[in-house]
Every structure is written in structure tokens, then in C-alpha cells.
Write a protein that holds these residues in place. Structure first.
Motif, short mmCIF file in Angstrom:
data_model
loop_
_atom_site.label_atom_id
_atom_site.label_comp_id
_atom_site.label_asym_id
_atom_site.label_seq_id
_atom_site.Cartn_x
_atom_site.Cartn_y
_atom_site.Cartn_z
N TYR A 159 0.82 -1.22 0.00
CA TYR A 159 0.00 0.00 0.00
C TYR A 159 0.85 1.26 0.00
O TYR A 159 1.83 1.38 0.75
CB TYR A 159 -0.92 0.02 1.23
N ASP A 160 0.46 2.20 -0.85
CA ASP A 160 0.97 3.57 -0.84
C ASP A 160 2.47 3.69 -1.11
O ASP A 160 3.10 4.64 -0.65
CB ASP A 160 0.64 4.25 0.50
N LYS A 216 -7.00 1.84 0.38
CA LYS A 216 -6.90 2.53 1.66
C LYS A 216 -7.66 1.76 2.75
O LYS A 216 -7.23 1.67 3.90
CB LYS A 216 -7.47 3.94 1.52
N LYS A 227 -4.25 -1.00 4.16
CA LYS A 227 -3.55 -0.31 5.25
C LYS A 227 -3.73 -1.12 6.53
O LYS A 227 -4.84 -1.28 7.03
CB LYS A 227 -4.10 1.11 5.45
#
Length: 290
Positions: A125-126, A280, A284
Motif C-alpha cells: 500500500y501507498d 486505503k 492499510k
């Protein structure tokens, strides 16, 4: 026209790699597009994974496409093609054992070659840039891929993104991949010919570039002299098809031409915002660690 067998197409691809002239690969996505490419004089084609994700799932290129879905799409192209087709095998859809299955299935689908990249997929993630797996693991995938092919004419191509790591690391990686038996090295993120020379002076195997139309690497004579045998300049044909389809449908509805850019069009119709929200919510760890 005399049809060439899968083995003959693989031999033709090998001849391109061992030749002296750089060729540009046509980005294809279905039987019609690969026939068009052949008729226009292209000697090699590629079925991009990102294109398959758009066409099969209507989704962004975030490793959602399964091996079976990709193989099915490539099979349609392979049945119609009379030029060698490169398959985009991503990371091999898993570890070295998954790679072996991937090679078996793509070979049956009719590809002449396949690329195996050292990117960590699916991405965590991210992350702001690509993360590469350990070079030893990536080299083991190349070795496993060579073992899994039943036709030695099938080319196994090691792919790495030189823009997300250091020059020394890229050199160490490509050295390991060549030692593992890669038939060619595919580089993404090369800046210019000086950068290319620094990245490839230690290599003996042919080079493939994912170039996206970089004008600093457009000189065919220099590319040929640098042992670059194939260049992929992105996947413009399918993206143009999306734009043309959208405008044709708008016209049928009596609407004026759209002011959406291609990136806006893709973002809207691949549900990019939805995927960002889902990432998200579900990727996360803070959301579910308690």
C-alpha cells in the motif's frame, strides 16, 4: 501465405535477437491488431499486461489480472499471429514454482518469448515507486523458467527497472540474470545512450528497451550498435482504440466531442478512485490490526 508454426516463430524471434538491427515491437491486443501489425511490416509484437488488464477487466495495471485471464487473451493473439509475440509475464505470477506454471501456459498460448520482471507484485500500500525483489530470487525465477520450457526456442527475457535503483545494483542484477541463462535483458527507465552504455557494457546477451518514445533513445543506428535488438514504445494502439470508441459512442448519442484527456478517461472508466479507496480500506494494516 505459408503459415509458420509456433516453433518457427520462436526461431524467428531468436534470429531477431541474434541479428544486427534494432526492431520496434508492435503493441497488439487481439487477432485483428496482430494481423494489422504483420501486414504493416512489423517483425515482432508484444501483448502488454497493462493492456490485457484494461481489455479483460477494465481495471488499472495493479496486478489484478490472473494468469488464466492473461493466457486466454494471449491465446487469441497467438492463434492469429504470423509474427513472433512477446508475452508480458509480470513477475511470473508468484514465486519460482509459479513461474514454471506460467512458462508452461504461455508456451501453449503460442508466445515466442516472455518477460519476467523483478518487481515486487502486487505492490504494498501507498508505495511511491516500484520495489524490486532480491536479485537472487529473481535470478532463480529465470533459471526455473528455462527449466520449465519444453521448446528451447522459447526466449526467456529478464526485465528490470533501472530508474528505481542504483546503477551498481542494476549492473549486479543484470549480471545475475545473464548468468542464470536469460536470453535477453529488458530494461525500463534508461535515460539516454550514455546511461545505456553504463548499464550494458558488461552484458553479452541482447538488450530490449521499454522506451515509451523517449526521444533521447530514438536513433536506430545507435540502438543497433548498442546491441539493442527490440524497442517497445508503449501501448498507443490500444489507448487510441479506447479514445476512438468513446468518441464513436458519444457521436451515436448525439453528443459533441469530449474534452476529457486520455488520462482522465482512463481514470474514470477503470474506476481508479474506487481502487484507491479500496486499497486505503483493505491494504492499510492500521485499519484491521486491532
Amino acid at each position: 501465405m505459408i503459415e509458420r508454426s509456433q516453433h518457427q516463430l520462436r526461431k524467428a524471434f531468436g534470429d531477431l535477437l541474434q541479428g544486427t538491427v534494432c526492431k520496434f515491437a508492435a503493441s497488439v491486443f487481439d487477432p485483428i491488431s496482430v494481423r494489422l501489425a504483420s501486414d504493416l511490416g512489423f517483425e515482432v509484437a508484444i501483448q502488454g499486461g497493462s493492456v490485457a488488464s484494461l481489455q479483460v477487466l477494465g481495471a488499472p495495471d495493479i496486478a489484478l489480472l490472473t494468469l488464466d485471464e492473461y493466457v486466454e487473451q494471449v491465446s487469441r493473439v497467438g492463434r492469429a499471429s504470423q509474427i513472433p509475440v512477446i508475452g508480458d509475464a509480470d513477475d511470473g505470477f508468484g514465486n519460482a514454482l509459479n513461474v514454471m506454471r506460467t512458462v508452461t501456459e504461455l508456451q501453449k498460448a503460442g508466445v515466442a518469448a516472455l518477460t519476467l520482471e523483478d518487481t515486487h507484485l502486487p505492490a504494498k500500500y501507498d508505495l511511491q515507486s516500484h520495489v524490486l525483489i532480491d536479485s537472487e530470487e529473481a535470478a532463480a525465477k529465470i533459471y526455473a523458467a528455462r527449466f520449465a520450457r519444453s521448446d528451447d526456442a522459447l526466449s526467456i527475457i529478464a526485465r528490470t527497472n533501472v530508474a528505481v535503483t542504483t546503477l551498481d545494483d542494476s549492473i549486479a542484477r543484470t549480471t545475475a540474470y545473464q548468468r542464470a541463462g536469460a536470453d535477453a535483458i529488458c530494461l525500463v527507465g534508461v535515460k539516454d545512450f550514455q546511461h545505456l552504455e553504463s548499464l550494458t557494457s558488461h552484458l553479452c546477451v541482447p538488450i530490449i528497451l521499454i522506451n515509451y518514445g523517449n526521444p533521447a533513445l530514438s536513433d536506430v543506428e545507435k540502438l543497433s550498435a548498442a546491441n539493442v535488438r527490440i524497442v517497445v514504445n508503449g501501448h498507443g494502439p490500444y489507448l487510441s482504440a479506447i479514445e476512438a470508441t468513446y468518441e464513436a459512442l458519444r457521436e451515436q448519442c448525439g453528443l459533441e466531442r469530449s474534452e476529457l484527456s486520455l488520462s482522465e478517461l482512463l481514470s474514470k472508466y477503470t474506476l481508479s478512485d474506487n481502487y484507491r479507496e479500496w486499497a486505503k480500506s483493505y491494504l492499510k494494516s492500521e485499519h484491521y490490526s486491532n
